[in-house]
Write an enzyme that holds these catalytic residues in place. Sequence first.
Site, PDB file in Angstrom:
ATOM      1  N   GLU A 263       0.839  -1.193   0.000  1.00  0.00           N
ATOM      2  CA  GLU A 263       0.000   0.000   0.000  1.00  0.00           C
ATOM      3  C   GLU A 263       0.871   1.238   0.000  1.00  0.00           C
ATOM      4  O   GLU A 263       1.690   1.402   0.902  1.00  0.00           O
ATOM      5  CB  GLU A 263      -0.908   0.035   1.235  1.00  0.00           C
ATOM      6  CG  GLU A 263      -2.056  -0.934   1.168  1.00  0.00           C
ATOM      7  CD  GLU A 263      -2.984  -0.838   2.367  1.00  0.00           C
ATOM      8  OE1 GLU A 263      -2.681  -0.069   3.318  1.00  0.00           O
ATOM      9  OE2 GLU A 263      -4.011  -1.515   2.368  1.00  0.00           O
ATOM     10  N   HIS A 282      -7.125   2.690   1.710  1.00  0.00           N
ATOM     11  CA  HIS A 282      -7.357   2.086   3.026  1.00  0.00           C
ATOM     12  C   HIS A 282      -8.124   3.059   3.921  1.00  0.00           C
ATOM     13  O   HIS A 282      -7.706   3.407   5.031  1.00  0.00           O
ATOM     14  CB  HIS A 282      -6.022   1.710   3.678  1.00  0.00           C
ATOM     15  CG  HIS A 282      -6.173   0.638   4.721  1.00  0.00           C
ATOM     16  ND1 HIS A 282      -5.133  -0.189   5.070  1.00  0.00           N
ATOM     17  CD2 HIS A 282      -7.217   0.247   5.494  1.00  0.00           C
ATOM     18  CE1 HIS A 282      -5.526  -1.037   6.022  1.00  0.00           C
ATOM     19  NE2 HIS A 282      -6.812  -0.777   6.285  1.00  0.00           N
TER      20      HIS A 282
END
Length: 315
Positions: A263, A282
């Site tokens: 990420e 996220h």
Amino acid sequence: MRAVFLSATKVDFDGAVDFSALEAVAELTRHGAVDPTDIPRLAAGCQVVISKEVPLRSQTIAALPETVALICEAGTGTDNIDLAAARERGILVCNAPGYSTGAVAQLTLTFVLMLFSGTHQLLRRAGQGDQSDHRVRLGSAHHEVAGRTLGLIGVGAIGGRVAELARAVGLRVLVPATSRTRIAGVERVSREALLARSDVVSLHCPLTPDTRHLVDADFLATMRSGAFLVNTSRGGLVDHTALTAALERGHLAGAALDVQDPEPLPADHPLWSRPDVILTPHMGWKAHEARSRLIEIVADNLASFAAGSPVHVVS
């Protein structure tokens, strides 16, 4: 009691979170992003280390000061913490379950509705300056969700809430027959039947060695042709190379990923440019209410630990 909060800015990125409940139970020091090698120094004199997704590997835990007796993860997942190393040091590990159940379930349903309505594709075109005739732009797929089937992989608190929301908008819900959670109105089937029958599959299980790349080429091939995949759990559950291949050959109609591995995905990753994919940073747990609730749960964890009755103990 003294506590150090590592990567606290992940929780309070907008300066809108009230830490007073936590400050009432501990002398608190907050830090932003930290270098793992600095963590033992930052924890000097502290009884508690609070982490927000900071990697606490064996070497770091071994080097923590003798004063540290508790590691509290400010979140649900503890895959960032070497639990065996913490046990070896006699350090308890606890987490903060349930704080983001509603927020993550809400985002999951949002993704499902966007995928079926084609909203993500229309927004992408609008962002690229496409102001063509509405009949052309509505060439994107647009379907009602009522009567469609949602398959849930992982039926804990979040999965259960997703099931409730999904049924409210007319979706049929399938869960694995092995699930121990009892939810009214859902159908329990084998994993293979769930994948083969679901119009959209949503992931809500923790990341463990056994679930890493759970969604691999075989998993995707078992999903029905034209289905969608949603992941608001952990990025490592999905083999992104296999997912990209399934999308490229047209087996899946699209995907929505609030979590990725790593990420964020590299800037040149092909998923970024696919119009049939929704990628968000996220954000599922980041609702203001969820973050405020998180601080309250962490404060209760610390108060319970200080009273000799620790709660939410993971290891």
